[in-house]
Scaffold this active site. Structure first.
Site, PDB file in Angstrom:
ATOM      1  N   ALA A  69       0.820  -1.207   0.000  1.00  0.00           N
ATOM      2  CA  ALA A  69       0.000   0.000   0.000  1.00  0.00           C
ATOM      3  C   ALA A  69       0.857   1.261   0.000  1.00  0.00           C
ATOM      4  O   ALA A  69       0.539   2.241  -0.682  1.00  0.00           O
ATOM      5  CB  ALA A  69      -0.932  -0.002   1.199  1.00  0.00           C
ATOM      6  N   THR A  70       1.942   1.242   0.747  1.00  0.00           N
ATOM      7  CA  THR A  70       2.789   2.443   0.823  1.00  0.00           C
ATOM      8  C   THR A  70       3.238   2.876  -0.572  1.00  0.00           C
ATOM      9  O   THR A  70       3.150   4.060  -0.928  1.00  0.00           O
ATOM     10  CB  THR A  70       4.028   2.163   1.716  1.00  0.00           C
ATOM     11  OG1 THR A  70       3.574   1.760   3.004  1.00  0.00           O
ATOM     12  CG2 THR A  70       4.900   3.402   1.849  1.00  0.00           C
ATOM     13  N   ASN A 147      -7.162   2.301  10.392  1.00  0.00           N
ATOM     14  CA  ASN A 147      -6.438   1.144  10.902  1.00  0.00           C
ATOM     15  C   ASN A 147      -6.435   1.075  12.431  1.00  0.00           C
ATOM     16  O   ASN A 147      -6.293   0.003  12.995  1.00  0.00           O
ATOM     17  CB  ASN A 147      -4.998   1.132  10.377  1.00  0.00           C
ATOM     18  CG  ASN A 147      -4.336   2.484  10.450  1.00  0.00           C
ATOM     19  OD1 ASN A 147      -4.879   3.483   9.961  1.00  0.00           O
ATOM     20  ND2 ASN A 147      -3.172   2.546  11.056  1.00  0.00           N
ATOM     21  N   GLN A 175      -7.362  -1.219   4.914  1.00  0.00           N
ATOM     22  CA  GLN A 175      -8.045  -1.933   5.992  1.00  0.00           C
ATOM     23  C   GLN A 175      -9.438  -2.416   5.583  1.00  0.00           C
ATOM     24  O   GLN A 175     -10.086  -3.142   6.347  1.00  0.00           O
ATOM     25  CB  GLN A 175      -8.162  -1.039   7.234  1.00  0.00           C
ATOM     26  CG  GLN A 175      -6.843  -0.771   7.922  1.00  0.00           C
ATOM     27  CD  GLN A 175      -6.204  -2.022   8.514  1.00  0.00           C
ATOM     28  OE1 GLN A 175      -6.851  -3.053   8.707  1.00  0.00           O
ATOM     29  NE2 GLN A 175      -4.913  -1.940   8.782  1.00  0.00           N
ATOM     30  N   SER A 195      -3.119  -3.513   0.330  1.00  0.00           N
ATOM     31  CA  SER A 195      -1.915  -4.300   0.563  1.00  0.00           C
ATOM     32  C   SER A 195      -2.269  -5.749   0.862  1.00  0.00           C
ATOM     33  O   SER A 195      -3.191  -6.017   1.634  1.00  0.00           O
ATOM     34  CB  SER A 195      -1.173  -3.694   1.762  1.00  0.00           C
ATOM     35  OG  SER A 195       0.116  -4.235   1.850  1.00  0.00           O
ATOM     36  N   GLY A 196      -1.503  -6.684   0.288  1.00  0.00           N
ATOM     37  CA  GLY A 196      -1.808  -8.104   0.438  1.00  0.00           C
ATOM     38  C   GLY A 196      -1.781  -8.617   1.866  1.00  0.00           C
ATOM     39  O   GLY A 196      -2.665  -9.364   2.284  1.00  0.00           O
ATOM     40  N   HIS A 197      -0.759  -8.189   2.613  1.00  0.00           N
ATOM     41  CA  HIS A 197      -0.560  -8.820   3.930  1.00  0.00           C
ATOM     42  C   HIS A 197      -1.623  -8.444   4.956  1.00  0.00           C
ATOM     43  O   HIS A 197      -1.632  -9.000   6.052  1.00  0.00           O
ATOM     44  CB  HIS A 197       0.851  -8.546   4.465  1.00  0.00           C
ATOM     45  CG  HIS A 197       1.104  -7.147   4.907  1.00  0.00           C
ATOM     46  ND1 HIS A 197       1.053  -6.778   6.220  1.00  0.00           N
ATOM     47  CD2 HIS A 197       1.409  -6.025   4.220  1.00  0.00           C
ATOM     48  CE1 HIS A 197       1.332  -5.489   6.330  1.00  0.00           C
ATOM     49  NE2 HIS A 197       1.552  -5.008   5.126  1.00  0.00           N
ATOM     50  N   CYS A 322       7.227   5.634  17.611  1.00  0.00           N
ATOM     51  CA  CYS A 322       8.529   5.990  18.170  1.00  0.00           C
ATOM     52  C   CYS A 322       9.266   6.858  17.171  1.00  0.00           C
ATOM     53  O   CYS A 322       9.634   6.394  16.093  1.00  0.00           O
ATOM     54  CB  CYS A 322       9.361   4.738  18.457  1.00  0.00           C
ATOM     55  SG  CYS A 322       8.602   3.688  19.678  1.00  0.00           S
TER      56      CYS A 322
HETATM   57  C1  LIG Z   1      -0.846  -1.216   6.685  1.00  0.00           C
HETATM   58  C2  LIG Z   1      -1.391   0.021   6.113  1.00  0.00           C
HETATM   59  C3  LIG Z   1      -0.690   0.744   5.121  1.00  0.00           C
HETATM   60  C4  LIG Z   1       0.691   0.360   4.651  1.00  0.00           C
HETATM   61  O1  LIG Z   1       0.720  -0.895   4.042  1.00  0.00           O
HETATM   62  P1  LIG Z   1       2.118  -1.530   3.598  1.00  0.00           P
HETATM   63  O2  LIG Z   1       1.786  -2.856   3.116  1.00  0.00           O
HETATM   64  O3  LIG Z   1       2.976  -1.556   4.830  1.00  0.00           O
HETATM   65  O4  LIG Z   1       2.719  -0.665   2.586  1.00  0.00           O
HETATM   66  C5  LIG Z   1      -1.292   1.873   4.613  1.00  0.00           C
HETATM   67  N1  LIG Z   1      -2.501   2.273   5.012  1.00  0.00           N
HETATM   68  C6  LIG Z   1      -3.209   1.608   5.948  1.00  0.00           C
HETATM   69  C7  LIG Z   1      -4.556   2.091   6.331  1.00  0.00           C
HETATM   70  C8  LIG Z   1      -2.677   0.467   6.525  1.00  0.00           C
HETATM   71  O5  LIG Z   1      -3.368  -0.181   7.461  1.00  0.00           O
END
Ligand SMILES: *Cc1c(COP(=O)(O)O)cnc(C)c1O
Length: 378
Positions: A69-70, A147, A175, A195-197, A322
């Site tokens: 997603a980034t 998120n 999300q 994003s896939g993960h 952090c």
């Molecule tokens: C996790 C997340 C991202 C980033 O996803 P990546 O796979 O780390 O690039 C961006 N936006 C939201 C809302 C997310 O939860």
């Protein structure tokens, strides 16, 4: 381990892994190669693209595979620099840092960015949004679902408001995709990232949806140049394993969405109800327009970092960031009006279909005991 941090990342599905793994082992060919093995990989990528499109209700030529997603977020926000004259971007204070930091970068190269506040519920005030969109607005960028607190924004109405003034609308749906229905055609979004993960596919794969009509006018500028993959928008050898996994995860998500939503919401509601029995606790954000898997709870008088450490085998999170040795409270919880102290006493619990009711009972008991202990230590 009782894993209640699924908004950070999810476990890859066994069936997704089994389906994608041969593209790392038996057929590791480059999807651009013209030999027989390359053609097989290329077919698998085509199939995955269709699976993604079925979930999102779009056309295969509207999907650009990225590393996550980034990257997709960076591609659309920076890529729109090619559009002349419009130099204003509107986004929201509760966006993911991938959006916020990219917008800060856009400011550094001469764009004006409006970071709209949200209401206590986490919802955007549409009247306020409307006031800020002008003929100079290039892009309205509002996440689908948050998120940290799970708030789901009224995406169609926001897209309509953007379009009234000729601005593009982009949503970070990381999300939402796989958890709730996301149909790009019904919603009228121009760009959508995910994003896939976050939906039980591997890490390192994601996608940007680029509405065919919007794309023709906008001519996104790519972030990386090279072999011209993904119609020139994202050069670099395709991550066939990741793409095939993402496609399969989309199909699995689509097939079981209703059933999983019911099961997950039931578990979440049970856990939430049990935790709210602890005195001086409250839920952060909106209970109505919320992801089925997420709850974010403030346990007044108990430090969230101490909760995370004390829970040992239960994985939960707080939204703290952090930055250079200083711990900052969650910008999302601050934006919905919490004090620094309340933000530092809040915990996000995010579930998935892999959780069980038995785990909820154990988690509720352990968290209740721990919060009471921590408060006694004060
Ligand atoms: C996790 C997340 C991202 C980033 O996803 P990546 O796979 O780390 O690039 C961006 N936006 C939201 C809302 C997310 O939860």
């Amino acid at each position: 381990m009782i894993y209640l941090d699924n908004n950070a990342t999810t476990k890859i599905d066994e069936e997704v892994l089994a389906f994608a793994l041969p593209f790392l082992t038996t057929n590791f060919a480059n999807a651009s190669s013209t030999h027989r093995f390359g053609l097989v990989a290329n077919e698998a990528v085509k199939n995955a693209r269709k699976q993604v499109c079925t979930l999102l209700n779009c056309e295969p030529n509207e999907i650009v595979f990225t590393s996550g997603a980034t990257e997709a977020i960076n591609l659309v926000i920076k890529g729109l620099q090619s559009v002349p004259n419009r130099k204003h971007i509107i986004t929201v204070q509760t966006e993911h840092t991938a959006v916020l930091d990219t917008c800060v970068y856009m400011e550094s190269i001469g764009y004006e960015v409006t970071y709209l506040p949200v209401q206590r519920s986490g919802l955007l005030d549409l009247g306020l949004l409307k006031e800020h969109i002008t003929e100079n607005t290039l892009l309205v960028c509002v996440m689908f679902a948050n998120n940290e607190i799970g708030t789901i924004q009224p995406i169609k109405q926001i897209a309509d408001l953007a379009h009234e003034k000729g601005a593009y609308f982009f949503t970070d749906a990381t999300q939402a995709v796989g958890k709730i229905p996301v149909k790009v055609n019904d919603l009228g979004v121009d760009f959508l990232a995910f994003s896939g993960h976050k939906l039980h596919a591997p890490k390192g794969i994601g996608a940007l949806y680029v509405r065919a009509q919007a794309g023709r006018k906008a001519h996104l500028t790519p972030l990386q140049h090279g072999g011209g993959h993904e119609k020139g928008l994202r050069s670099g050898t395709l991550n066939v394993f990741g793409i095939v996994g993402l496609g399969q995860a989309c199909e699995v998500a689509q097939k079981n969405m209703e059933k999983n939503t019911t099961k997950i919401a039931e578990m979440r509601d049970f856990l939430e109800k049990e935790l709210l029995k602890i005195e001086n606790t409250f839920v952060n954000g909106n209970i109505e327009n919320r992801l089925p898997n997420t709850t974010n709870i403030c346990f007044e008088g108990a430090d969230s970092e101490a909760i995370i450490l004390g829970l040992e085998d239960i994985a939960v999170s707080n939204g703290s960031a952090c930055t250079s040795m200083k711990i900052e409270p969650s910008h999302v919880l601050k934006a919905i009006g919490l004090t620094d102290e309340q933000a530092f006493q809040s915990i996000r619990l995010s579930l998935s279909k892999h959780n069980t009711m038995e785990e909820m009972k154990i988690a509720a008991e352990k968290i209740t005991k721990l919060v009471r202990e921590l408060r006694e230590m004060l």
